[in-house]
Scaffold this active site. Structure first.
Site, mmCIF file in Angstrom:
data_model
loop_
_atom_site.group_PDB
_atom_site.id
_atom_site.type_symbol
_atom_site.label_atom_id
_atom_site.label_comp_id
_atom_site.label_asym_id
_atom_site.label_seq_id
_atom_site.Cartn_x
_atom_site.Cartn_y
_atom_site.Cartn_z
ATOM 1 N N SER A 60 0.857 -1.188 0.000
ATOM 2 C CA SER A 60 0.000 0.000 0.000
ATOM 3 C C SER A 60 0.893 1.238 0.000
ATOM 4 O O SER A 60 2.092 1.143 0.266
ATOM 5 C CB SER A 60 -0.852 -0.030 1.279
ATOM 6 O OG SER A 60 -1.347 1.254 1.616
ATOM 7 N N TYR A 108 -3.487 -1.011 9.813
ATOM 8 C CA TYR A 108 -3.333 -1.257 8.366
ATOM 9 C C TYR A 108 -1.948 -0.780 7.922
ATOM 10 O O TYR A 108 -1.222 -1.470 7.202
ATOM 11 C CB TYR A 108 -4.432 -0.498 7.615
ATOM 12 C CG TYR A 108 -4.503 -0.749 6.139
ATOM 13 C CD1 TYR A 108 -3.708 -0.024 5.250
ATOM 14 C CD2 TYR A 108 -5.375 -1.697 5.612
ATOM 15 C CE1 TYR A 108 -3.784 -0.236 3.881
ATOM 16 C CE2 TYR A 108 -5.459 -1.906 4.240
ATOM 17 C CZ TYR A 108 -4.671 -1.176 3.389
ATOM 18 O OH TYR A 108 -4.754 -1.386 2.032
HETATM 19 C C1 GCO Z 1 -7.152 4.599 3.696
HETATM 20 C C2 GCO Z 1 -7.221 3.712 2.484
HETATM 21 C C3 GCO Z 1 -5.819 3.333 2.021
HETATM 22 C C4 GCO Z 1 -5.892 2.700 0.650
HETATM 23 C C5 GCO Z 1 -4.579 2.192 0.126
HETATM 24 C C6 GCO Z 1 -3.625 3.285 -0.184
HETATM 25 O O1 GCO Z 1 -8.006 4.460 4.587
HETATM 26 O O2 GCO Z 1 -6.241 5.435 3.708
HETATM 27 O O3 GCO Z 1 -8.000 2.549 2.734
HETATM 28 O O4 GCO Z 1 -5.254 2.477 2.970
HETATM 29 O O5 GCO Z 1 -6.769 1.615 0.664
HETATM 30 O O6 GCO Z 1 -3.996 1.268 1.016
HETATM 31 O O7 GCO Z 1 -2.430 2.737 -0.709
#
Ligand code: GCO
Length: 255
Positions: A146, A159
């Site tokens: 990501s 994440y």
């Molecule tokens: C967020 C998004 C990001 C994108 C992606 C960007 O909440 O900022 O979900 O995480 O999905 O990963 O590269």
């Protein structure tokens, strides 16, 4: 005529989380390049439906439904592949979830669920695939990272940590598996038009921020990740290892 550098004929690809979204786009793209696809999702009915649609489109696809957070289900799936003579030549660790909440409000259980789904799963499935790839002397592992593999955004800490870990797990896989003919690389999607980002896309302020912050001035489409996936799955990338390719419209390249 298909360029042999990008020809996946005779190869089998397991794409986790490929019933929909980026995983589905990559599954179809790898199929178009000649691969047989093992469609994975936790929901067997959804995976079966995706297989049916892919077969109707003329692709060679089968279902491999299992929960990527269950080591028992992962091990059982690879034992089934062994029993059925299925060699996973290409692994795309795509499955992932998002959970947006400030850290001071974040329950440890929610943190752990994101880490387990987005990072630990890639290790466990990668380990099971690599055991067999090493024995065959070749394999391709593509981990989906990501923008948050490189930069943090507030309210998506688990994440971000998981995707940062995906970048370094990819390098660790290269460190241990390259000598066995395995290439382990990653793709870092930018802000893509996916279900996971539905709330962001619908938010006018966030939509404006993405379009302003991205040199391409737009969100990415799921199909725009396919080229990088085919490259990293194909002979064209046989001397590429431990790298992450950002497919982000240039966002990470600029202030
Ligand atoms: C967020 C998004 C990001 C994108 C992606 C960007 O909440 O900022 O979900 O995480 O999905 O990963 O590269």
């Amino acid at each position: 005529m298909t360029n042999p550098l990008f020809d996946l004929t005779g190869r089998t690809a397991l794409v986790t989380g490929s019933s929909r979204g980026l995983g589905r786009a990559m599954a179809e793209g790898l199929a178009k390049a000649g691969a047989r696809i093992l469609v994975n999702g936790t929901d067997a009915a959804r995976a079966d439906a995706a297989v049916k649609e892919m077969r109707q489109a003329g692709y060679d696809a089968d279902a491999a439904a299992f929960d990527v957070t269950s080591e028992d289900q992962i091990v059982a799936a690879f034992e089934r592949f062994d029993a059925e003579g299925i060699a996973v030549d290409i692994l795309v660790n795509n499955a992932g979830i998002q959970f947006r909440k400030p850290m001071v409000e974040l329950a440890t259980a929610d943190w752990q669920r994101v880490i387990d789904t987005n990072l630990t799963s890639a290790f466990v499935i990668g380990r099971e695939a690599a055991k067999r790839m090493i024995a065959r002397g070749h394999g391709k592992v593509i981990n989906i990272g990501s923008l948050t593999s490189a930069l943090a955004r507030a309210t998506v800490a688990p994440y971000t940590v998981a995707k940062g870990g995906i970048k370094m797990l990819t390098q660790a896989m290269a460190a241990e598996w390259a000598e066995h003919g395995i290439q382990a690389n990653a793709i870092g999607p930018g802000y893509m038009l996916t279900d996971m980002n539905e709330a962001l896309i619908a938010n006018p302020a966030f939509d404006a921020w993405v379009k302003g912050r991205t040199p391409s001035k737009r969100w990415g489409r799921p199909d725009e990740i396919v080229g990088a996936a085919v490259f990293l799955a194909a002979p064209a990338s046989d001397y590429v290892n431990g790298q992450i390719i950002y497919v982000d419209g240039g966002m990470l390249a600029v202030l």
